[in-house]
Design an enzyme around this catalytic site. Structure first.
Site, PDB file in Angstrom:
ATOM      1  N   LYS A 191     -18.086  -8.309   5.487  1.00  0.00           N
ATOM      2  CA  LYS A 191     -19.543  -7.623   5.384  1.00  0.00           C
ATOM      3  C   LYS A 191     -18.789  -6.860   7.019  1.00  0.00           C
ATOM      4  O   LYS A 191     -19.972  -6.599   7.822  1.00  0.00           O
ATOM      5  CB  LYS A 191     -20.673  -7.786   5.215  1.00  0.00           C
ATOM      6  CG  LYS A 191     -21.475  -7.322   5.387  1.00  0.00           C
ATOM      7  CD  LYS A 191     -21.294  -5.973   3.575  1.00  0.00           C
ATOM      8  CE  LYS A 191     -22.211  -5.050   4.066  1.00  0.00           C
ATOM      9  NZ  LYS A 191     -22.409  -4.480   2.806  1.00  0.00           N
ATOM     10  N   ASP A 223     -19.377  -6.626  -0.911  1.00  0.00           N
ATOM     11  CA  ASP A 223     -19.803  -5.704  -1.965  1.00  0.00           C
ATOM     12  C   ASP A 223     -19.246  -5.255  -3.496  1.00  0.00           C
ATOM     13  O   ASP A 223     -19.070  -5.295  -4.127  1.00  0.00           O
ATOM     14  CB  ASP A 223     -21.405  -4.350  -1.707  1.00  0.00           C
ATOM     15  CG  ASP A 223     -20.816  -3.572  -0.553  1.00  0.00           C
ATOM     16  OD1 ASP A 223     -19.246  -4.130  -0.181  1.00  0.00           O
ATOM     17  OD2 ASP A 223     -21.803  -3.251  -0.226  1.00  0.00           O
ATOM     18  N   ASP A 251     -19.146 -17.231  -8.729  1.00  0.00           N
ATOM     19  CA  ASP A 251     -19.722 -18.376  -9.089  1.00  0.00           C
ATOM     20  C   ASP A 251     -19.124 -16.426 -10.640  1.00  0.00           C
ATOM     21  O   ASP A 251     -18.869 -16.417 -12.040  1.00  0.00           O
ATOM     22  CB  ASP A 251     -21.370 -18.235  -9.454  1.00  0.00           C
ATOM     23  CG  ASP A 251     -21.754 -19.222  -9.025  1.00  0.00           C
ATOM     24  OD1 ASP A 251     -21.354 -20.735  -9.137  1.00  0.00           O
ATOM     25  OD2 ASP A 251     -22.771 -20.056  -9.315  1.00  0.00           O
TER      26      ASP A 251
END
Ligand code: IPM
Ligand code: MG
Length: 352
Positions: A191, A223, A251
């Site tokens: 990021k 993102d 996940d």
């Protein structure tokens, strides 16, 4: 050959799936003439109940002196009190730190036979074979200070996101060396448009990329990476990222594989000692019913044979047996089938 494996079955379905991985390892030992000595210890909620600590010094020492550690899962509603002094997850983090396992490999493979277990369209899943390399002993999980204080009637909580250059370099270098045995592409996720630690991450990733020109390097913001993991997963090869981004993205990636119960992981240190655990949690809702998917644990045992013991042929024999069983239609409940944990394992064992 002779190896000592410390087992930490843990909580919930952990003991159920580890028992099956041990059965598979015993069969492999018999077939290929090895000896696996198992030492079983408590870690997580069960250790809090018994010793008042989620990871005792003795258990950590028994892990450090083994050739590898095989872990089930920890946690459950019984130990979820936010005010509790100790939590099962603390034991897991202390174990990772205590073993120095800085790189967590989470391969995400889509088995063609399972393509309809995923909510994604089958054409999007074609050719998906991703290796996520998650930094495991730094970042937000471990940075200090990590505190809570009350100031002027307001409660303030602080976590610290910190990375040293060497912590970034060693995990990125490992990602590059793994990429060389694969499709030679590394996606470094950060990021960097917001976080200073990510700017350092990107700078070091670029340096390591420059030292390994045969591997293609791309930088992706986290993102965007979360989106691409779903829209174009087949374009990813090795993904390397910091601790928390890796936790979240893996996940998400498990959705590609059809079930969280499928995914294995290997946590590697600077030495041969590694920690192997399925990516899934303790699944308290189905614990004790004998219906959990044992494949994440069994495939983690295969990773242990490969990465800590250098038994490539033996590791592949397990992975091929899993492929064959899935192709033959063997499924546990999470994949829409009816096989119990034990019966699913029998299907793997009969194919080794
Ligand atoms: C994982 C888990 C752990 C983590 C928890 C249980 C501390 O979610 O292994 O992905 O966040 O690392
Ligand atoms: Mg997680």
């Amino acid at each position: 050959m002779n190896f000592t494996i410390t087992l930490l079955p843990g909580d919930g379905i952990g003991p159920e799936v580890i028992a099956e991985a041990v059965r598979v390892l015993d069969v492999v030992a018999g077939k290929y003439n090895h000896r696996f000595n198992f030492i079983e210890r408590l870690m997580g909620g069960c250790s809090i109940d018994r010793y008042g600590s989620s990871l005792t010094d003795e258990t950590l020492a028994d892990c450090q002196s083994a050739d590898a550690v095989l872990l089930g899962a920890v946690g459950g509603p019984k130990w979820d009190d936010p005010a509790a002094k100790d939590r099962p997850e603390r034991g897991l983090l202390a174990l990772r730190k205590g073993l120095g396992v800085f790189a967590n490999l989470r391969p995400v493979k889509v088995y063609p036979a399972l393509a309809d277990s995923s909510p994604l369209k089958p054409e999007q899943l074609q050719g998906v074979d991703i290796l996520v390399v998650r930094e495991l002993t730094g970042g937000l999980y471990f940075g200090q200070p990590k505190t809570r204080e009350t100031m002027n009637g307001r409660v303030r909580a602080v976590d610290t996101l910190e990375y040293y250059d060497y912590e970034i370099r060693r995990v990125v270098e490992l990602a590059f060396s793994l990429a060389k045995g694969r499709r030679k592409k590394v996606t470094s996720v950060d990021k960097a448009n917001v976080l200073e630690s990510s700017r350092l991450w990107r700078q070091i990733a670029a340096q390591v990329g420059g030292e390994n020109p045969e591997v293609e390097l791309e930088h992706t913001l986290v993102d965007t990476a979360a989106m691409r993991l779903i829209t174009a997963p087949a374009r990813l090869d090795v993904v390397v990222t910091e601790n928390m981004f890796g936790d979240i993205l893996t996940d998400e990636a498990s959705v590609l594989a059809g079930s969280m119960g499928m995914l294995p992981s290997a946590s590697l240190s600077e030495s041969a000692l590694g920690l192997y655990e399925p990516v899934h949690g303790s699944a308290p809702d189905i614990a004790g019913q004998g219906i959990a998917n044992p494949l994440g644990a069994i495939l983690s045992a295969a990773l242990m044979l490969r990465h800590s013991f250098h038994l490539e042929r033996e590791a592949s024999s397990i992975e091929n047996a899993v492929d064959a069983a899935l192709n033959a239609g063997c499924r546990t409940a999470d994949l829409g089938g009816t096989l119990s944990t034990r019966r699913m394992t029998d299907e793997i064992i009969s194919r080794i």
